[in-house]
Design an enzyme around this catalytic site. Structure first.
Site, PDB file in Angstrom:
ATOM      1  N   CYS A   1      -3.647  26.860  14.326  1.00 60.51           N
ATOM      2  CA  CYS A   1      -3.124  25.672  13.639  1.00 60.51           C
ATOM      3  C   CYS A   1      -2.221  26.081  12.482  1.00 60.51           C
ATOM      4  O   CYS A   1      -1.112  25.570  12.324  1.00 60.51           O
ATOM      5  CB  CYS A   1      -4.285  24.812  13.144  1.00 60.51           C
ATOM      6  SG  CYS A   1      -3.737  23.350  12.264  1.00 60.51           S
TER       7      CYS A   1
ATOM      8  N   HIS B   1       1.858  -6.372   4.543  1.00 61.25           N
ATOM      9  CA  HIS B   1       3.164  -6.634   5.138  1.00 61.25           C
ATOM     10  C   HIS B   1       4.235  -5.903   4.340  1.00 61.25           C
ATOM     11  O   HIS B   1       4.181  -5.901   3.121  1.00 61.25           O
ATOM     12  CB  HIS B   1       3.458  -8.141   5.103  1.00 61.25           C
ATOM     13  CG  HIS B   1       4.861  -8.461   5.527  1.00 61.25           C
ATOM     14  ND1 HIS B   1       5.224  -8.463   6.855  1.00 61.25           N
ATOM     15  CD2 HIS B   1       5.971  -8.754   4.807  1.00 61.25           C
ATOM     16  CE1 HIS B   1       6.515  -8.757   6.932  1.00 61.25           C
ATOM     17  NE2 HIS B   1       6.996  -8.932   5.718  1.00 61.25           N
TER      18      HIS B   1
END
Ligand SMILES: Cc1cc2nc3c(=O)[nH]c(=O)nc-3n(C[C@H](O)[C@H](O)[C@H](O)COP(=O)(O)OP(=O)(O)OC[C@H]3O[C@@H](n4cnc5c(N)ncnc54)[C@H](O)[C@@H]3O)c2cc1C
Length: 464
Positions: A48, A447
């Site tokens: 990784c 939002h």
């Protein structure tokens, strides 16, 4: 067994490999007062950190910057000249970020109280003895975290042509003229798209009838469309790949149903899967069982066939991700040190494919849900109907969610779209909570986000 005149160093625990499970486990064991020997033969941090997630995601970020720079005009932004990708600087950025992690892992282990680091290849010589160079270490508890490497398939002609793998790709500091990627799955597609964005001609060659064939066909099709829209060529059903040198180039024979039977590339990347590093680990000497592909056999708590020996991470075949390896650490640490009884089977499949836009996956595919044979619900929504995606000018992809018709629990989701590597966690958390999807419909999302459309998507669920 150690030879009669060999000095055996005794520890409470031995950890072989410093991937994603070994180092945090060393810290927990040492903190619990145990003496720990950690063995690493290569770069600290494993795949990784050095050749996998971290370097590739820094390269994906550079490729995204190049892509957005080319699109700048669409956003009303002017550039003084054409976009130029400076590959030595791209690589230097990658090396710096990956290097910081590598150095951090090594430093944390070398300065850990109760921990001794051995640099060399570890190999079992007995069920509870591991040899590193001239030293033989013994412990009641041994944790194997050796990871894996790229498969080099036995393709005709491979011995006559140069090729790259995810590891040797890390040294590339130029833009290949034409990169041929053999393997149209997770690793191959990330490299394919990033190099296309760096400026290479790219062809992806896949043996299966479609890309990422473990995903649903609609997901594969959307991914192929995204890649082809950027000028990549995708050749599927390449059932008979063969290779030959052609001047400085590599000729790749395909035998595909459609398209030319051969293509010529300047560089060849093999990305056809991984195999565990278990062939030179002395598993037979220790009596540790593995399957026919070399994965160490473990039970649901990651115990091998030898009492007191565990296998964690990619080498046990229970996962192929950093988060599965880290979760293996959490399971073993909880069971070993905290009196827990955590199990691998408690976790929900989850991963991302880091093309742009990314695919975030959780739980079952649509095919899995159909195979289950119980009443289920499905909803899909194209990203063109997600306000945030429209505002960002990134409307490729779609979101799909599946739920059990009776319990209303979510069974799985495939979210392919901007930000979906993050958005998927809203679904994943709900699945872990075993809550009905209706719960998410009573939340107040922020939002404008992609996540705010999840309740709307769930409102569209209908019988599969
Ligand atoms: C190109 C690429 C991109 C990837 N991207 C992602 C991603 O975005 N997200 C994600 O979750 N996963 C990703 N992965 C997968 C991820 O890298 C692996 O799942 C993860 O690194 C597995 O960790 P591990 O702990 O099993 O072992 P590894 O990280 O492979 O480490 C094993 C270590 O053991 C050492 N070792 C091996 N044998 C011996 C021995 N006999 N003696 C001493 N030391 C030994 C090795 O040198 C190595 O350091 C990617 C993989 C690749 C190849």
């Amino acid at each position: 067994m150690a030879k009669a005149n060999t000095q055996v160093a005794a520890y409470d625990a031995i950890i072989i490999g410093t991937g994603q499970a070994g180092p945090p486990l060393a810290r927990r064991l040492a903190a619990a007062g145990m003496t720990v020997a950690v063995i690493e033969r290569g770069a600290f941090g494993g795949t990784c950190v050095n050749t996998g997630c971290i370097p590739t995601k820094t390269l994906v970020a550079s490729a995204y910057a190049a892509h957005m720079a080319r699109r700048a005009g669409e956003f009303g932004v002017g550039l003084a000249g054409p976009v130029h990708v400076d590959m030595p600087r791209v690589k230097a950025r990658k090396d710096r970020i990956s290097g910081q992690s590598r150095v951090g892992v090594e430093h944390s282990l070398r300065t850990l109280a109760n921990c001794t680091v051995y640099q060399g290849h570890g190999r079992f010589v007995a069920p509870h003895e591991v040899q590193v160079d001239d030293a033989v270490l013994a412990a009641e508890r041994i944790f194997i975290n050796v990871g894996g490497r790229a498969v080099v398939p036995n393709l005709p002609g491979l011995d006559r042509v140069p090729y790259l793998t995810n590891s040797s790709m890390m040294a590339v500091d130029f833009v290949p003229r034409h990169l041929v990627v053999v393997g149209g799955s997770y690793v191959g597609l990330e490299f394919a798209q990033m190099y296309r964005r760096f400026g290479s001609e790219v062809t992806v060659v896949e043996m299966a009838p479609r890309l990422v064939h473990r995903e649903d066909p609609d997901v594969s099709a959307a991914i192929a469309e995204i890649l082809e829209s950027e000028g990549m060529r995708v050749r599927v059903k390449a059932e008979c790949i063969r290779l030959a040198p052609s001047g400085d180039d590599v000729m790749v024979g395909l035998d595909c149903a459609d398209g030319p039977p051969e293509i010529r590339g300047s560089h060849l990347l093999l990305a056809v899967g991984r195999r565990p590093y278990t062939d030179d680990l002395g598993l037979d000497e220790a009596g540790i069982a593995r399957d026919e592909r070399g994965y160490i056999l473990v039970d649901d708590q990651l115990r091998t066939s030898v009492p007191g020996v565990w296998a964690l991470g990619d080498c046990n075949g229970k996962g192929a991700f950093t988060h599965t390896a880290y979760n293996d650490f959490e399971i073993v640490a909880a069971n070993h040190l905290d009196g827990g009884s955590r199990r691998v089977s408690d976790r929900i499949t989850a991963y991302a494919l880091y093309i742009d836009p990314p695919l975030g996956r959780a739980g079952m595919t649509e095919a899995d849900v159909k195979d289950r044979g119980k009443p289920a619900l499905i909803a899909t929504r194209p990203m063109t109907r997600v306000g945030r995606a429209v505002e960002k000018g990134e409307t490729a992809g779609f979101m799909k969610v599946l739920a059990d018709a009776e319990s209303k629990q979510i069974l799985g989701a495939s979210l392919l779209g901007t930000g979906c590597d993050e958005v998927i966690h809203g679904i994943l958390d709900l699945m872990y909570a075993k809550a009905p999807y209706t719960l998410l419909q009573r939340t107040m999302p922020i939002h404008p986000t992609v996540s705010e459309l999840l309740p709307t998507l769930l409102g569209d669920l209908h019988p599969l």
